[in-house]
Enzyme design. Structure first.
Site, short mmCIF file in Angstrom:
data_model
loop_
_atom_site.label_atom_id
_atom_site.label_comp_id
_atom_site.label_asym_id
_atom_site.label_seq_id
_atom_site.Cartn_x
_atom_site.Cartn_y
_atom_site.Cartn_z
N LYS A 181 9.14 72.45 28.84
CA LYS A 181 8.30 73.01 27.77
C LYS A 181 8.75 74.44 27.50
O LYS A 181 8.75 75.27 28.39
CB LYS A 181 6.83 72.98 28.18
CG LYS A 181 5.89 73.79 27.26
CD LYS A 181 4.43 73.69 27.68
CE LYS A 181 3.54 74.63 26.84
NZ LYS A 181 2.10 74.59 27.25
N ASP A 211 2.36 81.24 23.34
CA ASP A 211 1.28 80.31 23.03
C ASP A 211 0.00 81.09 22.76
O ASP A 211 -0.70 81.50 23.68
CB ASP A 211 1.08 79.34 24.21
CG ASP A 211 -0.10 78.39 24.00
OD1 ASP A 211 -0.59 78.32 22.85
OD2 ASP A 211 -0.50 77.73 24.98
N LYS A 234 -6.68 81.50 21.57
CA LYS A 234 -7.08 81.91 22.91
C LYS A 234 -7.80 83.25 22.85
O LYS A 234 -7.58 84.02 21.91
CB LYS A 234 -5.83 82.07 23.80
CG LYS A 234 -5.14 80.79 24.17
CD LYS A 234 -3.92 81.08 25.04
CE LYS A 234 -3.19 79.79 25.42
NZ LYS A 234 -3.98 78.90 26.28
N ASP A 245 4.96 80.85 28.70
CA ASP A 245 4.74 79.43 28.42
C ASP A 245 6.05 78.67 28.19
O ASP A 245 6.04 77.51 27.79
CB ASP A 245 3.79 79.28 27.22
CG ASP A 245 2.90 78.05 27.34
OD1 ASP A 245 2.74 77.55 28.47
OD2 ASP A 245 2.38 77.60 26.31
N GLU A 257 -0.84 72.30 22.86
CA GLU A 257 0.38 72.17 22.05
C GLU A 257 1.59 71.73 22.86
O GLU A 257 2.50 71.09 22.34
CB GLU A 257 0.69 73.51 21.36
CG GLU A 257 1.49 74.53 22.18
CD GLU A 257 0.79 74.97 23.45
OE1 GLU A 257 -0.45 74.85 23.54
OE2 GLU A 257 1.47 75.44 24.39
N ARG A 259 1.92 69.48 25.11
CA ARG A 259 2.05 68.02 25.16
C ARG A 259 2.54 67.46 23.82
O ARG A 259 3.20 66.44 23.78
CB ARG A 259 0.71 67.40 25.61
CG ARG A 259 -0.42 67.59 24.64
CD ARG A 259 -1.78 67.36 25.27
NE ARG A 259 -2.20 68.47 26.14
CZ ARG A 259 -3.34 68.50 26.82
NH1 ARG A 259 -4.17 67.48 26.76
NH2 ARG A 259 -3.65 69.54 27.58
N1 BES Z 1 0.01 77.01 28.08
C1 BES Z 1 -1.31 76.56 28.23
C2 BES Z 1 -1.68 76.26 29.68
C3 BES Z 1 -1.77 77.45 30.59
C4 BES Z 1 -2.95 78.13 30.72
C5 BES Z 1 -0.68 77.83 31.35
C6 BES Z 1 -3.02 79.21 31.59
C7 BES Z 1 -0.76 78.90 32.22
C8 BES Z 1 -1.94 79.59 32.33
C9 BES Z 1 -1.54 75.27 27.42
O1 BES Z 1 -0.84 75.19 26.25
C10 BES Z 1 -2.99 75.24 27.07
O2 BES Z 1 -3.42 76.09 26.34
N2 BES Z 1 -3.70 74.26 27.59
C11 BES Z 1 -5.09 74.13 27.33
C12 BES Z 1 -5.39 72.67 27.10
C13 BES Z 1 -6.76 72.40 26.57
C14 BES Z 1 -6.90 72.98 25.17
C15 BES Z 1 -7.00 70.91 26.54
C16 BES Z 1 -5.84 74.67 28.53
O3 BES Z 1 -5.36 74.53 29.65
O4 BES Z 1 -6.89 75.27 28.33
ZN ZN Z 2 0.92 76.24 26.17
MN MN Z 3 -1.85 76.12 24.66
#
Ligand code: BES
Ligand code: ZN
Ligand code: MN
Length: 489
Positions: A257, A262, A269, A280, A341, A343
């Site tokens: 990825k 992000d 966020k 990310d 995103e 996934r």
């Molecule tokens: N890149 C993030 C996941 C992440 C969060 C990595 C914190 C490292 C530290 C990913 O794209 C994301 O935002 N995932 C969401 C998924 C949710 C919206 C279903 C998450 O983990 O909150």
């Molecule tokens: Zn992400």
């Molecule tokens: Mn994300």
């Protein structure tokens, strides 16, 4: 670049700015043979007096003699269960300290060491000496400290010196590249920057490289990947690096990825800590680092590295919650949360991987915050379609000192990502967030065994770890390399 060598434990005539002695939790004083008698006595005394106990990460510096061993740095390894892991960690602490203190050279002594142990020590030293200072004005000349530029591993025989150092340096190259890419800010490390890096790796190691942009991905029908990319004017990149030194052996595919930033997109966020989301792309950095290391090790294997790279931004053209998109394998996706995103990007990359008829596909992604809740920063979440390969990845992680832990990928959890309007939705909410993310990916896996590594908690650290500073850890380079090395036979 750090100069590394290994040789016998010639403690008698040793001349070095610093000698690090790596010690297990101490029972008695170590045998230091011909080391300068006065220094050996000092070492014995701090141990007998319990000034130094050898607990993990403990350090003590003893001043030596000018023109000989100028300083002795005792580094504790605690009670050792995994010797290579302990040596590597202690070597990292020693090198980091030597570098911070401005010792130009460091000798490392841990008794007699095998070639594998030399590799671990070399790798640790490279990791510990690493720093990222590209964007800071250096202090005035007279305030500068000498960088650590030479490390010698003592106690090695000829094979250890030759193979251990060469292997440690090869893997160290991969680590260093991955950590550098990760550290680079999002305005520098763009999808194009990752593509250029892949081209550079390809050129230096005789690999072939293919880079797809928006137009090519449209032709492939990659509506899932492109839905993330539609919020940014940057060109998204699907990068394919092919290392083919394995004759007619089957292909191992490594997928990463590569979100260069992000923001969450429209499902934005919170501002607090958002800057960390430049990391990310650590999965992508891991793939590129592993390709570098695999080539430098000259492993007789066929490995295809695939990186899906873009930036997740809110904008007038960005994808919205409720939108439905179609991935290249024909499946439709209801986008519930634009912050899920990674996934969406990986869906099309995993579907693309099928054309290489891989014997196995591993992917690494900073995919879910939920993985940090489940496993903290101590373990990568490991899930896949094949129990044996999951275990193989966990074992590779052990060898690499990058612990991984399996989570169940049970079909029952699929209920959570059922959509009323499309084949699947991209978020199942908070429960089992790491598992539902992996189950989403599985919808795009076809025709090969697959293991997914959720490295959200392990690829970088927001705090100083001791052997490493805050920032990228190098995960998953080691796991990828050990897995591929294991398959090389
Ligand atoms: N890149 C993030 C996941 C992440 C969060 C990595 C914190 C490292 C530290 C990913 O794209 C994301 O935002 N995932 C969401 C998924 C949710 C919206 C279903 C998450 O983990 O909150
Ligand atoms: Zn992400
Ligand atoms: Mn994300």
């Amino acid at each position: 670049m750090l100069k590394l060598s290994a040789g016998p434990a010639d403690l008698g005539g040793l001349k070095t700015p610093a000698l690090a002695i790596l010690l297990e939790q101490v029972v008695g004083a170590p045998s230091l043979g011909a080391l300068d008698a006065a220094i050996a006595r000092s070492v014995g005394r701090v141990i007998t007096n319990r000034d130094f106990r050898g607990t993990r990460d403990e350090t003590l510096t003893i001043l030596g003699a000018d023109g000989g061993v100028e300083r002795v740095l005792l580094v504790g390894m605690g009670k050792v269960t995994e010797r290579r892991t302990a040596l590597r960690r202690a070597a990292s602490i020693a090198a980091r300290r030597a570098h911070q203190n401005g010792y130009a050279g460091l000798a490392i002594f841990a008794g007699t060491v095998s070639a594998d142990e030399v590799e671990s020590i070399a790798l640790g030293a490279i990791a510990g000496a690493w720093e990222f200072k590209d964007y800071q004005t250096p202090p005035p000349e007279d305030e500068r400290r000498a960088p650590l530029n030479e490390v010698t591993v003592l106690g090695a025989d000829a094979a250890g010196a030759r193979d251990g150092i060469a292997r440690g340096m090869a893997i160290g190259e991969g680590h260093t590249l991955a950590r550098r890419l990760a550290m680079l800010p999002g305005n520098v490390c763009t999808p194009d920057y990752l593509a250029d890096t892949a081209r550079d790796i390809a050129k230096r190691h005789g690999m072939s490289v293919t880079v797809l942009g928006r137009a090519e991905m449209e032709r492939e029908g990659m509506g899932s990947f492109l839905s993330v990319a539609q919020g940014t004017p940057q060109e998204p990149r699907l990068i394919v690096l092919e290392y083919r030194k394995g004759g007619n052996k089957p292909v191992i595919a490594l997928v990463g990825k590569g979100l260069c930033f992000d923001s969450g997109g429209i499902s934005i966020k919170p501002a607090q800590g958002m800057e960390w989301m430049k990391f990310d792309m650590c999965g992508a950095a891991g793939v590129l680092g592993a390709m570098e290391a695999i080539a430098a090790l000259q492993l007789p294997v066929n490995v295809v590295g695939l990186v899906g790279s873009t930036t997740n931004m809110p904008s007038g053209t960005a994808v919205k919650p409720g939108d439905v998109v179609r991935a290249s394998n024909g499946k439709t996706i209801e986008i519930i949360n634009t912050d899920a995103e990674g996934r969406l990007v990986l869906a099309d990359v995993l579907a693309y991987a099928k054309r290489f008829s891989p014997a196995v596909v591993l992917d690494a992604a900073t995919l879910t915050g939920a993985c940090i809740i489940a496993l903290g920063h101590g373990a990568t979440g490991v899930m896949g379609t094949d129990e044996t390969v999951v275990q193989e990845v966990v074992e590779a992680g052990k060898l690499a000192a990058e612990p991984g832990w399996p989570l169940p990928l049970w079909d029952d959890y699929k209920e959570l990502i059922k959509s009323d309007i499309a084949d699947v939705k991209n978020s199942g909410g908070r429960p089992a967030g790491t598992i539902t993310a992996a189950l989403f990916l599985k919808e795009f896996v076809d025709g090969y065994p697959w293991v997914h590594l959720d490295i959200a908690g392990t690829a970088y650290s927001e705090t100083d770890l001791g052997p490493l500073p805050a920032g990228p850890t190098g995960v998953p380079v080691g796991t990828f390399v050990e897995f591929v090395r294991g398959r090389a036979g």
